[in-house]
Design a protein around this motif. Structure first.
Motif, short mmCIF file in Angstrom:
data_model
loop_
_atom_site.label_atom_id
_atom_site.label_comp_id
_atom_site.label_asym_id
_atom_site.label_seq_id
_atom_site.Cartn_x
_atom_site.Cartn_y
_atom_site.Cartn_z
N LEU A 92 -14.23 -6.05 37.96
CA LEU A 92 -12.80 -6.05 38.24
C LEU A 92 -12.47 -5.04 39.33
O LEU A 92 -13.14 -4.03 39.47
N SER A 93 -11.43 -5.32 40.08
CA SER A 93 -10.97 -4.34 41.07
C SER A 93 -10.31 -3.18 40.33
O SER A 93 -9.89 -3.31 39.17
N ASP A 94 -10.19 -2.05 41.00
CA ASP A 94 -9.52 -0.89 40.41
C ASP A 94 -8.09 -1.26 40.01
O ASP A 94 -7.62 -0.85 38.95
N GLU A 95 -7.42 -2.03 40.85
CA GLU A 95 -6.04 -2.42 40.56
C GLU A 95 -5.96 -3.26 39.28
O GLU A 95 -5.08 -3.04 38.45
N GLN A 96 -6.90 -4.19 39.10
CA GLN A 96 -6.91 -5.01 37.90
C GLN A 96 -7.15 -4.16 36.65
O GLN A 96 -6.51 -4.37 35.61
N VAL A 97 -8.05 -3.22 36.76
CA VAL A 97 -8.34 -2.35 35.62
C VAL A 97 -7.12 -1.51 35.27
O VAL A 97 -6.77 -1.38 34.10
N LEU A 98 -6.46 -0.98 36.28
CA LEU A 98 -5.27 -0.16 36.02
C LEU A 98 -4.16 -0.98 35.37
O LEU A 98 -3.48 -0.48 34.48
N VAL A 99 -3.98 -2.20 35.79
CA VAL A 99 -2.96 -3.06 35.16
C VAL A 99 -3.28 -3.26 33.69
O VAL A 99 -2.41 -3.15 32.82
N LEU A 100 -4.55 -3.51 33.38
CA LEU A 100 -4.95 -3.70 31.99
C LEU A 100 -4.75 -2.43 31.16
O LEU A 100 -4.29 -2.48 30.03
N THR A 101 -5.09 -1.29 31.72
CA THR A 101 -5.00 -0.05 30.96
C THR A 101 -3.56 0.39 30.74
O THR A 101 -3.26 1.03 29.74
N GLU A 102 -2.67 0.06 31.65
CA GLU A 102 -1.27 0.42 31.47
C GLU A 102 -0.70 -0.25 30.22
O GLU A 102 0.21 0.29 29.59
N LEU A 103 -1.25 -1.36 29.86
CA LEU A 103 -0.77 -2.07 28.69
C LEU A 103 -1.30 -1.48 27.38
O LEU A 103 -0.73 -1.71 26.33
N ARG A 121 -6.05 9.93 33.57
CA ARG A 121 -7.45 10.33 33.67
C ARG A 121 -8.30 9.16 34.16
O ARG A 121 -9.19 9.34 35.00
N LEU A 122 -8.04 7.98 33.67
CA LEU A 122 -8.77 6.80 34.12
C LEU A 122 -8.56 6.58 35.61
O LEU A 122 -9.53 6.31 36.34
N ASP A 144 -12.69 1.96 25.08
CA ASP A 144 -11.57 2.17 24.17
C ASP A 144 -10.41 1.22 24.45
O ASP A 144 -9.48 1.14 23.66
N CYS A 145 -10.45 0.53 25.58
CA CYS A 145 -9.36 -0.39 25.95
C CYS A 145 -9.27 -1.54 25.00
O CYS A 145 -10.13 -2.13 24.55
#
Length: 53
Positions: free
Chosen positions: A5-16, A25-26, A52-53
């Motif tokens: 996944l791109s960094d942007e995709q990961v960040l979108v998932l983690t925000e949820l 930190r991520l 942990d996600c």
């Protein structure tokens, strides 16, 4: 795998799913990964946060 996944995709998932401190930190660890400055300890912490996600 999560690294596909791109960094942007990961960040979108983690925000949820993550609290703001974990999300920050991520983001920091992903920035280090992208810049090539991730230490072994950082890599392990990143893996843990992603699991942990």
């Amino acid at each position: 795998m999560i690294f596909a996944l791109s960094d942007e995709q990961v960040l979108v998932l983690t925000e949820l799913q993550m609290e703001s401190a974990q999300d920050a930190r991520l983001s920091e660890l992903l920035d280090r990964q992208q810049s090539g400055t991730l230490t072994e300890g950082d890599r392990l912490e990143l893996q843990t946060l992603m699991q942990d996600c």
